[in-house]
Design a protein around this motif. Structure first.
Motif, PDB file in Angstrom:
ATOM      1  N   TRP A  77      65.281 -23.475 -75.280  1.00 37.62           N
ATOM      2  CA  TRP A  77      66.418 -22.902 -74.583  1.00 37.62           C
ATOM      3  C   TRP A  77      67.651 -23.038 -75.461  1.00 37.62           C
ATOM      4  O   TRP A  77      67.854 -24.058 -76.113  1.00 37.62           O
ATOM      5  N   ASP A  78      68.481 -21.992 -75.460  1.00 38.71           N
ATOM      6  CA  ASP A  78      69.761 -22.056 -76.146  1.00 38.71           C
ATOM      7  C   ASP A  78      70.724 -22.876 -75.304  1.00 38.71           C
ATOM      8  O   ASP A  78      70.728 -22.790 -74.072  1.00 38.71           O
ATOM      9  N   ILE A  79      71.541 -23.657 -75.983  1.00 39.08           N
ATOM     10  CA  ILE A  79      72.552 -24.479 -75.329  1.00 39.08           C
ATOM     11  C   ILE A  79      73.914 -23.975 -75.773  1.00 39.08           C
ATOM     12  O   ILE A  79      74.150 -23.765 -76.974  1.00 39.08           O
ATOM     13  N   GLN A  80      74.788 -23.757 -74.822  1.00 33.61           N
ATOM     14  CA  GLN A  80      76.158 -23.310 -75.098  1.00 33.61           C
ATOM     15  C   GLN A  80      77.048 -23.860 -73.996  1.00 33.61           C
ATOM     16  O   GLN A  80      76.545 -24.393 -73.007  1.00 33.61           O
ATOM     17  N   PRO A  81      78.370 -23.748 -74.127  1.00 32.43           N
ATOM     18  CA  PRO A  81      79.240 -24.272 -73.083  1.00 32.43           C
ATOM     19  C   PRO A  81      78.853 -23.719 -71.703  1.00 32.43           C
ATOM     20  O   PRO A  81      78.603 -22.523 -71.541  1.00 32.43           O
ATOM     21  N   GLY A  82      78.760 -24.631 -70.747  1.00 32.05           N
ATOM     22  CA  GLY A  82      78.361 -24.260 -69.392  1.00 32.05           C
ATOM     23  C   GLY A  82      76.878 -24.426 -69.121  1.00 32.05           C
ATOM     24  O   GLY A  82      76.437 -24.252 -67.995  1.00 32.05           O
ATOM     25  N   THR A  83      76.086 -24.792 -70.132  1.00 28.70           N
ATOM     26  CA  THR A  83      74.649 -25.001 -69.960  1.00 28.70           C
ATOM     27  C   THR A  83      74.374 -26.475 -69.650  1.00 28.70           C
ATOM     28  O   THR A  83      74.915 -27.359 -70.310  1.00 28.70           O
ATOM     29  N   MET A  84      73.519 -26.712 -68.650  1.00 30.48           N
ATOM     30  CA  MET A  84      73.071 -28.052 -68.304  1.00 30.48           C
ATOM     31  C   MET A  84      71.563 -28.102 -68.475  1.00 30.48           C
ATOM     32  O   MET A  84      70.866 -27.135 -68.190  1.00 30.48           O
TER      33      MET A  84
END
Length: 133
Positions: A77-84
């Motif tokens: 999974w890609d992680i970026q701001p707003g991802t938990m």
């Protein structure tokens, strides 16, 4: 009530620096909240193989880009701001910093503050009676 600034956390020795990451531990086991709370900086290019077999962790990205891969399935999974993401099954995983990434983390049970990863990517579980509060 507990109120702590980043400067206080660093000055108190609760900033841990290791290869690929820096963790500032704001709440610890001795605070008796039932969890610990950390601000962690993942370095650009870091590839961290981890397995929190003694802890559950939830992570929220506030800055930067990354990727998490579940080693059991190979799913990423890609992680970026707003991802938990939550390691609700003590998941073995690889966390990659595509750019420098800032994440906020919660651990249960809480950590004591000075943990670094064991060779298998875990934190040791510290028993309550070994803590000096």
């Amino acid at each position: 009530m507990i109120v702590r600034t980043r400067e206080e956390v660093v000055a108190s020795g609760n900033e841990v620096v290791s290869e690929g990451w820096t963790s500032r531990r704001y709440l610890l086991k001795k605070d008796q909240m039932g969890f610990s709370f950390h601000e962690t900086i993942i370095s650009k290019g870091a590839q961290l193989k981890m397995h929190y077999k003694n802890h559950l962790e939830a992570v929220f990205c506030v800055k930067g880009q990354g990727k998490i891969t579940a080693l059991a399935t190979g799913e990423s999974w890609d992680i970026q701001p707003g991802t938990m993401y939550a390691l609700n099954e003590n998941d073995k995983h690889i966390l990659e910093g595509i750019t420098e990434m800032t994440v906020m983390c919660v651990f249960n049970p809480p950590v004591t503050g000075q943990e670094k990863h064991n060779p298998d990517g875990s934190y040791s579980l510290v028993e309550e009676d070994t803590l000096s509060v």
